[in-house]
Design a protein around this motif. Structure first.
Motif, PDB file in Angstrom:
ATOM      1  N   MET A  36      -2.585   0.795 -13.052  1.00  0.00           N
ATOM      2  CA  MET A  36      -1.312   1.220 -13.413  1.00  0.00           C
ATOM      3  C   MET A  36      -0.742   2.081 -12.172  1.00  0.00           C
ATOM      4  O   MET A  36       0.529   1.801 -11.956  1.00  0.00           O
ATOM      5  N   ARG A  37      -1.245   2.730 -11.738  1.00  0.00           N
ATOM      6  CA  ARG A  37      -0.700   3.746 -10.487  1.00  0.00           C
ATOM      7  C   ARG A  37      -2.052   3.390  -9.425  1.00  0.00           C
ATOM      8  O   ARG A  37      -2.713   4.647  -9.159  1.00  0.00           O
ATOM      9  N   GLY A  38      -1.903   2.446  -8.682  1.00  0.00           N
ATOM     10  CA  GLY A  38      -2.918   2.084  -7.745  1.00  0.00           C
ATOM     11  C   GLY A  38      -2.248   2.607  -6.367  1.00  0.00           C
ATOM     12  O   GLY A  38      -1.251   3.112  -6.290  1.00  0.00           O
ATOM     13  N   PHE A  73       0.817  -1.321  -0.066  1.00  0.00           N
ATOM     14  CA  PHE A  73      -0.043   0.069   0.053  1.00  0.00           C
ATOM     15  C   PHE A  73       0.677   1.145   0.100  1.00  0.00           C
ATOM     16  O   PHE A  73       1.870   1.518   0.818  1.00  0.00           O
ATOM     17  N   ARG A  74       0.787   2.021  -0.827  1.00  0.00           N
ATOM     18  CA  ARG A  74       1.326   3.569  -1.000  1.00  0.00           C
ATOM     19  C   ARG A  74       0.174   4.436  -1.143  1.00  0.00           C
ATOM     20  O   ARG A  74      -0.587   4.428  -2.118  1.00  0.00           O
ATOM     21  N   ASP A  75      -0.031   5.433  -0.567  1.00  0.00           N
ATOM     22  CA  ASP A  75      -0.949   6.289  -0.502  1.00  0.00           C
ATOM     23  C   ASP A  75      -0.691   7.483  -1.487  1.00  0.00           C
ATOM     24  O   ASP A  75      -0.296   8.555  -1.243  1.00  0.00           O
ATOM     25  N   GLU A  76      -0.447   7.152  -2.835  1.00  0.00           N
ATOM     26  CA  GLU A  76       0.082   8.057  -3.934  1.00  0.00           C
ATOM     27  C   GLU A  76      -0.816   9.178  -3.926  1.00  0.00           C
ATOM     28  O   GLU A  76      -2.167   8.938  -3.821  1.00  0.00           O
ATOM     29  N   ILE A  77      -0.069  10.310  -4.181  1.00  0.00           N
ATOM     30  CA  ILE A  77      -0.839  11.607  -4.136  1.00  0.00           C
ATOM     31  C   ILE A  77      -1.918  11.598  -5.338  1.00  0.00           C
ATOM     32  O   ILE A  77      -2.820  12.078  -5.232  1.00  0.00           O
TER      33      ILE A  77
HETATM   34 MG    MG Z   1       6.701   5.761  -6.596  1.00  0.00          MG
END
Ligand code: MG
Ligand code: ATP
Length: 429
Positions: free
Chosen positions: A150-152, A139-143
């Protein structure tokens, strides 16, 4: 698998707010279902693809002696305080508390946990080299989660961690992983472009990203066109750079050989020396009883991103075109007229004969011919066997190659013989 039982909620409608082909096609073919921004359920068609990708990755990891483990997704923050990353990782880290108010986090990557397992058990140089890997959710809380999987924020990654006695050993491991990544991506039907990269937040001084070419990629690449034709061993020495690193003035590649294209990052490998082994006190004793901090590397493949990346690189206006190595089924068997007994008898004969030899999605549904043909193209199995009233009277069926769109008529016996002998060519060989 009978299509009538298969959970694949396909749709003709182009979903709103899906900007790129893979996102549209994954939604339309019923592969994923969104739960929250950047967080998706994976439905049966997608799981079958992901499992094929995982199997290829595992085989290539086995081949270089990497050993599969499962680290925990929920981790005490103490490990990350030891490494010094708890504060620096920032807002991408999902932080949690248990009922006793202890601080935990949901793992975005596992250098800390791998180093912790290593230090508990490996005390002597005899335990080196060793390499662990896992295929597990991160889990990464992508901005800015976008482009579907693709970018979850929640995504499946293969992550590997190596421990070597010295730099020479670590370099040998790094090169072995590099070659194994090239093999892995090629087996997935992709052309990998290894790009020398910054090691970013992880520190250290050796790193490559593996990109694949796709018009919708987030990176811009410059590379020597030799990369597309060269042997595995030369790949590391041929020029490729992302636009941030590219400098026209110093580039050695001639104008006519220099290519530029968008790319999708599907893998990333790092060597970072003793950064974690030192900060976390993971040492072994050498022959003379002296403390040695192992030289480490970490190696990632975006498994869930790959599903989308493969679609980006292999689709047309009708739908997905799966490479054979990762196709959810080997073929779709279309019974266009299930109310015509001659069609159903022929379809069932093929289905039963192939059972245990070929993975078949048998479209036995009582829906229109158009819907069957559209779904078969949308879902993208490499082959379609099409049975309809107009041909079956002559004992003939159609074999369609999804990629070339070529259709050949052949007898029921020949189509069975072709697949049972694993010869899929459209010629009658
Ligand atoms: Mg990254
Ligand atoms: P990016 O630059 O795309 O954010 P990264 O450098 O953060 O990637 P790594 O930490 O090296 O990525 O992770 C290894 C691989 O995991 C990446 O090469 C990519 O394929 C995949 N990956 C990283 N972040 C995501 C994400 N948010 N969603 C899906 N896959 C991801």
């Amino acid at each position: 698998m009978l299509f009538s039982n298969f959970f694949a909620p396909t749709s003709k409608d182009v979903p709103a707010n899906a900007e790129i082909a893979s996102h549209v096609l994954m939604l339309r073919s019923g592969m994923i279902s969104q739960t929250a921004s950047g967080i998706y359920c994976w439905l049966p068609l997608a799981v079958r693809v992901m499992e094929k990708i995982e199997k290829i990755i595992c085989e290539e990891q086995d081949r270089i002696g990497a050993q599969k483990v499962y680290f925990t997704t929920v981790q005490p923050v103490s490990l990350w305080i030891e490494s010094g990353r708890y504060d620096s990782y920032g807002k991408e880290m999902l932080r949690l508390k248990d009922r006793k108010d202890n601080d935990f986090l949901y793992s975005p990557t596992n250098e800390e946990q791998a180093t912790d397992v290593f230090r508990k058990y490996v005390k002597s140089y005899r335990g080196l080299p060793v390499m662990f890997y896992q295929i597990h959710w991160k889990f990464r809380d992508e901005i800015r989660p976008r482009f579907g999987v693709m970018r979850g924020r929640e995504f499946l990654m293969k992550d590997g961690y190596s421990f070597d006695i010295d730099f020479a050993g670590a370099k040998k491991t790094y090169d072995a992983v590099f070659r194994s990544y090239v093999r892995t991506f090629r087996r997935l039907g992709l052309t990998p472009i290894p790009v020398q990269a910054d090691s970013g937040a992880m520190g250290g001084n050796m790193s490559h990203e593996f990109q694949i070419l796709a018009a919708t990629g987030e990176s811009t690449l410059y590379y020597d066109k030799k990369l597309l034709t060269t042997s595995d061993d030369e790949l590391m020495t041929i020029f490729a750079a992302t636009d941030e690193k590219f400098d026209h003035k110093t580039c050695q590649v001639s104008e006519k050989d220099l290519m530029s294209s968008k790319g999708i990052e599907v893998g990333h490998i790092f060597y970072f020396g003793t950064k974690y082994s030192k900060s976390m006190g993971a040492f072994v004793l050498n022959k003379n009883g002296e403390k040695i901090y192992p030289e480490m590397g970490s190696y990632g493949i975006g498994v869930s991103r790959l599903v989308a990346a493969i679609i980006e690189s292999s689709h047309d206006d009708r739908g997905i075109i799966w490479p054979e190595s990762v196709a959810p089924f080997d073929l779709t068997l279309l019974n266009l007229h299930p109310r015509d007994d001659r069609c159903t008898i022929a379809a069932e004969k093929i289905y039963e004969t192939f059972c245990g030899h070929q993975e078949v999605l048998y479209d036995n549904r009582d829906v229109s011919v158009g819907e069957k043909l559209a779904d078969a193209d949308l879902m993208g199995m490499p082959w379609q066997i099409i049975i309809g009233s107009s041909n079956i009277g002559d004992g003939l069926v159609e074999l369609k190659n999804r990629k070339t769109k070529e259709i050949v008529k052949m007898s029921l016996e020949n189509v069975i013989g072709k697949f049972m002998s694993k010869c899929y060519c459209p010629q009658n060989c």
